[in-house]
Design an enzyme around this catalytic site. Structure first.
Site, PDB file in Angstrom:
ATOM      1  N   ASN A   1       0.816  -1.220   0.000  1.00  0.00           N
ATOM      2  CA  ASN A   1       0.000   0.000   0.000  1.00  0.00           C
ATOM      3  C   ASN A   1       0.854   1.277   0.000  1.00  0.00           C
ATOM      4  O   ASN A   1       0.373   2.346   0.373  1.00  0.00           O
ATOM      5  CB  ASN A   1      -1.007  -0.003   1.171  1.00  0.00           C
ATOM      6  CG  ASN A   1      -0.326  -0.208   2.514  1.00  0.00           C
ATOM      7  OD1 ASN A   1       0.886  -0.048   2.631  1.00  0.00           O
ATOM      8  ND2 ASN A   1      -1.107  -0.537   3.536  1.00  0.00           N
TER       9      ASN A   1
ATOM     10  N   ARG B   1       2.934   6.729  12.050  1.00  0.00           N
ATOM     11  CA  ARG B   1       2.291   6.188  13.250  1.00  0.00           C
ATOM     12  C   ARG B   1       2.017   7.316  14.243  1.00  0.00           C
ATOM     13  O   ARG B   1       2.863   8.203  14.432  1.00  0.00           O
ATOM     14  CB  ARG B   1       3.170   5.132  13.937  1.00  0.00           C
ATOM     15  CG  ARG B   1       3.155   3.769  13.240  1.00  0.00           C
ATOM     16  CD  ARG B   1       1.775   3.120  13.198  1.00  0.00           C
ATOM     17  NE  ARG B   1       1.765   1.853  12.492  1.00  0.00           N
ATOM     18  CZ  ARG B   1       1.320   1.682  11.237  1.00  0.00           C
ATOM     19  NH1 ARG B   1       0.836   2.697  10.549  1.00  0.00           N
ATOM     20  NH2 ARG B   1       1.320   0.492  10.691  1.00  0.00           N
TER      21      ARG B   1
ATOM     22  N   GLN C   1      -5.879   2.895  18.511  1.00  0.00           N
ATOM     23  CA  GLN C   1      -6.815   2.776  17.396  1.00  0.00           C
ATOM     24  C   GLN C   1      -7.785   1.642  17.669  1.00  0.00           C
ATOM     25  O   GLN C   1      -7.301   0.549  17.997  1.00  0.00           O
ATOM     26  CB  GLN C   1      -6.056   2.530  16.084  1.00  0.00           C
ATOM     27  CG  GLN C   1      -5.310   3.766  15.639  1.00  0.00           C
ATOM     28  CD  GLN C   1      -4.725   3.669  14.241  1.00  0.00           C
ATOM     29  OE1 GLN C   1      -4.164   4.623  13.745  1.00  0.00           O
ATOM     30  NE2 GLN C   1      -4.835   2.548  13.586  1.00  0.00           N
TER      31      GLN C   1
ATOM     32  N   HIS D   1      -7.801   5.824  10.235  1.00  0.00           N
ATOM     33  CA  HIS D   1      -6.642   5.217   9.554  1.00  0.00           C
ATOM     34  C   HIS D   1      -7.107   4.527   8.263  1.00  0.00           C
ATOM     35  O   HIS D   1      -7.497   3.360   8.274  1.00  0.00           O
ATOM     36  CB  HIS D   1      -5.998   4.200  10.506  1.00  0.00           C
ATOM     37  CG  HIS D   1      -4.655   3.722  10.072  1.00  0.00           C
ATOM     38  ND1 HIS D   1      -3.800   3.063  10.906  1.00  0.00           N
ATOM     39  CD2 HIS D   1      -4.007   3.818   8.884  1.00  0.00           C
ATOM     40  CE1 HIS D   1      -2.688   2.756  10.256  1.00  0.00           C
ATOM     41  NE2 HIS D   1      -2.797   3.191   9.024  1.00  0.00           N
TER      42      HIS D   1
HETATM   43  P1  NAD Z   1      10.250   1.417   4.611  1.00  0.00           P
HETATM   44  O1  NAD Z   1      10.763   0.374   5.514  1.00  0.00           O
HETATM   45  O2  NAD Z   1      10.320   1.210   3.137  1.00  0.00           O
HETATM   46  O3  NAD Z   1      10.921   2.818   4.931  1.00  0.00           O
HETATM   47  C1  NAD Z   1      11.126   3.310   6.222  1.00  0.00           C
HETATM   48  C2  NAD Z   1      12.413   4.127   6.193  1.00  0.00           C
HETATM   49  O4  NAD Z   1      12.557   4.758   7.473  1.00  0.00           O
HETATM   50  C3  NAD Z   1      13.640   3.254   5.993  1.00  0.00           C
HETATM   51  O5  NAD Z   1      14.273   3.642   4.803  1.00  0.00           O
HETATM   52  C4  NAD Z   1      14.521   3.537   7.207  1.00  0.00           C
HETATM   53  O6  NAD Z   1      15.874   3.703   6.885  1.00  0.00           O
HETATM   54  C5  NAD Z   1      13.951   4.839   7.720  1.00  0.00           C
HETATM   55  N1  NAD Z   1      14.176   5.012   9.172  1.00  0.00           N
HETATM   56  C6  NAD Z   1      14.107   4.096  10.156  1.00  0.00           C
HETATM   57  N2  NAD Z   1      14.396   4.674  11.347  1.00  0.00           N
HETATM   58  C7  NAD Z   1      14.650   5.975  11.086  1.00  0.00           C
HETATM   59  C8  NAD Z   1      15.016   7.085  11.900  1.00  0.00           C
HETATM   60  N3  NAD Z   1      15.143   6.948  13.216  1.00  0.00           N
HETATM   61  N4  NAD Z   1      15.198   8.297  11.298  1.00  0.00           N
HETATM   62  C9  NAD Z   1      15.061   8.431   9.954  1.00  0.00           C
HETATM   63  N5  NAD Z   1      14.713   7.421   9.141  1.00  0.00           N
HETATM   64  C10 NAD Z   1      14.516   6.202   9.701  1.00  0.00           C
HETATM   65  O7  NAD Z   1       8.741   1.637   5.070  1.00  0.00           O
HETATM   66  P2  NAD Z   1       7.524   2.271   4.241  1.00  0.00           P
HETATM   67  O8  NAD Z   1       6.841   1.200   3.498  1.00  0.00           O
HETATM   68  O9  NAD Z   1       7.998   3.487   3.536  1.00  0.00           O
HETATM   69  O10 NAD Z   1       6.576   2.661   5.460  1.00  0.00           O
HETATM   70  C11 NAD Z   1       6.999   3.591   6.446  1.00  0.00           C
HETATM   71  C12 NAD Z   1       6.011   3.568   7.594  1.00  0.00           C
HETATM   72  O11 NAD Z   1       4.748   4.063   7.155  1.00  0.00           O
HETATM   73  C13 NAD Z   1       5.699   2.155   8.116  1.00  0.00           C
HETATM   74  O12 NAD Z   1       6.645   1.742   9.072  1.00  0.00           O
HETATM   75  C14 NAD Z   1       4.346   2.336   8.716  1.00  0.00           C
HETATM   76  O13 NAD Z   1       4.450   2.714  10.072  1.00  0.00           O
HETATM   77  C15 NAD Z   1       3.727   3.480   7.925  1.00  0.00           C
HETATM   78  N6  NAD Z   1       2.631   3.035   7.033  1.00  0.00           N
HETATM   79  C16 NAD Z   1       1.404   3.600   7.190  1.00  0.00           C
HETATM   80  C17 NAD Z   1       0.350   3.222   6.375  1.00  0.00           C
HETATM   81  C18 NAD Z   1      -1.013   3.870   6.516  1.00  0.00           C
HETATM   82  O14 NAD Z   1      -2.000   3.283   6.076  1.00  0.00           O
HETATM   83  N7  NAD Z   1      -1.111   5.049   7.074  1.00  0.00           N
HETATM   84  C19 NAD Z   1       0.544   2.232   5.406  1.00  0.00           C
HETATM   85  C20 NAD Z   1       1.834   1.721   5.236  1.00  0.00           C
HETATM   86  C21 NAD Z   1       2.856   2.096   6.072  1.00  0.00           C
END
Ligand code: NAD
Length: 386
Positions: free
Chosen positions: A148, A286, A315, A334
């Site tokens: 997603n 989050r 949530q 959400h």
């Molecule tokens: P991803 O794993 O592809 O990317 C996350 C990035 O965050 C990584 O590149 C990592 O290096 C970086 N990161 C980790 N710790 C960090 C820090 N302390 N400072 C800076 N960067 C840091 O994940 P994604 O698919 O891009 O998703 C990111 C987040 O979005 C998920 O973990 C989830 O919580 C959230 N999400 C929300 C929804 C929604 O419906 N709202 C859907 C999907 C994901």
């Protein structure tokens, strides 16, 4: 025979199935980064475009599980010691949960889940599972990575425009029969020429950067691993060594990093104080990344001009959660990652992971968060246990 306990959000109050407004959805076979979209073997137990994320939709899993002699229990009753989730947890070998309606798998609950081998997130973001406790208990945690990402990236672009252009109040004036142009525009700007920065530029953060490029913004990012030089050049990105440096430089801040113990509440009063006055903060990552009441204070004082996103804690959020009514917010429940388009992909990915698990085949590396007692796959790249 295994017991599969699946927690999904409740059906529409208007009844299930809904009357669909479209007859089909586009098929996405490969993601932007070259990753193949989910490809389970055999037939799907649903038609892509159907509402499968709610209880009656069952993620379309019943035909496969029943055919293989497994038991599927589906409930939305997930909170508190008397919930159906806690009742069935001790027998479950697999727990499936979506971040939109998370079945929180705390260390206490994991201790009761003596048979649990796989905690499967139908979606992306497995922070509702205590990853350290899961690792110690030898439980595999997997999610449908990438399913997603674009759904969320589109939502981010939408709420940036919504906030900066003052769309929601302007729409309310129009719906109420008004023509209050001065009131509509006294907080309305173009995003062209603004500076945008994302904290976390993984699958979603990078997709947001790519989508904003044509709007003529200056683009910034920070994250644990620096992006490839060709991507930095392509998007003319400015890299920052940390979040504090980024937030000082930009007009719009986007949070797109995972939640784990050391990122919890990292966006607090001290971080808000570093922002330019009148900046906007977007959070679809989050809710617990930011301090709940610090957001309210920043909006009330005018330190930020708007806050939008779709993630809360807990949530579902209680009716009196202050983010529902704080000024200049563009919040929704959400929803960004559970469009009907997204559901088709993460339901297929859930089936793919179950087929690997029950078939004794390895789960795709990019789907793994915890495996073999430690972070693995995407979990190793993106999360920390502390
Ligand atoms: P991803 O794993 O592809 O990317 C996350 C990035 O965050 C990584 O590149 C990592 O290096 C970086 N990161 C980790 N710790 C960090 C820090 N302390 N400072 C800076 N960067 C840091 O994940 P994604 O698919 O891009 O998703 C990111 C987040 O979005 C998920 O973990 C989830 O919580 C959230 N999400 C929300 C929804 C929604 O419906 N709202 C859907 C999907 C994901």
């Amino acid at each position: 025979m295994a017991k599969v306990l699946c927690v999904l959000y409740p059906d529409p109050q208007t009844g299930y199935p809904p009357r669909y407004v479209r007859d089909a959805i586009p098929e996405i076979a490969v993601y932007d980064n070259g990753q193949k979209a989910p490809h389970p073997s055999g037939a799907l137990g649903f038609k892509p475009g159907e509402l499968v994320g709610c209880v009656s939709g069952e993620l379309g899993l019943r035909p496969y599980l029943v055919h293989h002699g497994h038991e599927l229990i589906v409930t939305s009753d997930k909170d508190g010691p008397d919930s159906a989730f806690e009742r069935y947890l001790p027998e479950a070998e697999v727990v499936i949960s979506q971040p939109f309606w998370p079945a929180y798998l705390s260390a206490e609950r994991i201790a009761k889940a003596k048979n649990l081998k796989l905690a499967l997130t139908a979606g992306v973001g497995s922070d509702h599972v205590d990853l350290k406790a899961a690792a110690q208990a030898g439980i595999t945690v997997a999610e449908v990575t990438g399913s997603n990402s674009i759904s969320v990236a589109e939502h981010v672009v939408m709420v940036i425009l919504t906030l900066v252009r003052n769309y929601v109040p302007s729409h309310a004036f129009s719906a109420a029969g008004g023509w209050n142009i001065a009131e509509c525009v006294e907080r309305s700007y173009d995003i062209e020429g603004m500076h945008f920065g994302t904290i976390g530029a993984g699958r979603i953060g990078l997709a947001v950067l790519r989508r904003l490029k044509p709007f003529g913004l200056a683009l910034h990012y920070t994250q644990r691993h620096r992006l490839a030089p060709e991507i930095e050049r392509e998007l003319a990105l400015t890299w920052h060594p940390d979040a504090a440096s980024l937030v000082r430089a930009v007009d719009i801040v986007n949070l797109q990093l995972p939640l784990y113990p050391s990122t919890e509440h990292f966006f607090n009063d001290a971080m808000f104080a570093k922002l330019k006055r009148g900046a906007y903060l977007i959070n679809t990552a989050r809710g617990q990344l930011v301090e709940r009441d610090a957001v309210v204070r920043a909006l009330q004082s005018g330190q930020i001009a708007g806050y939008a996103g779709d993630v809360w804690f807990p949530q579902p959020a209680p009716p009196d959660h202050p983010w529902r009514t704080m000024p200049f917010n563009g919040m929704t429940p959400h929803i960004s990652g559970t469009t009907l388009s997204a559901q088709a992909r993460y339901a297929a990915g859930t089936l793919e992971i179950l087929q690997s698990f029950f078939g004794g085949a390895p789960i795709r590396e990019e789907y793994l968060i915890v495996d073999g007692g430690n972070l693995a796959g995407t979990g190793r790249a993106s999360y920390q246990l502390t």
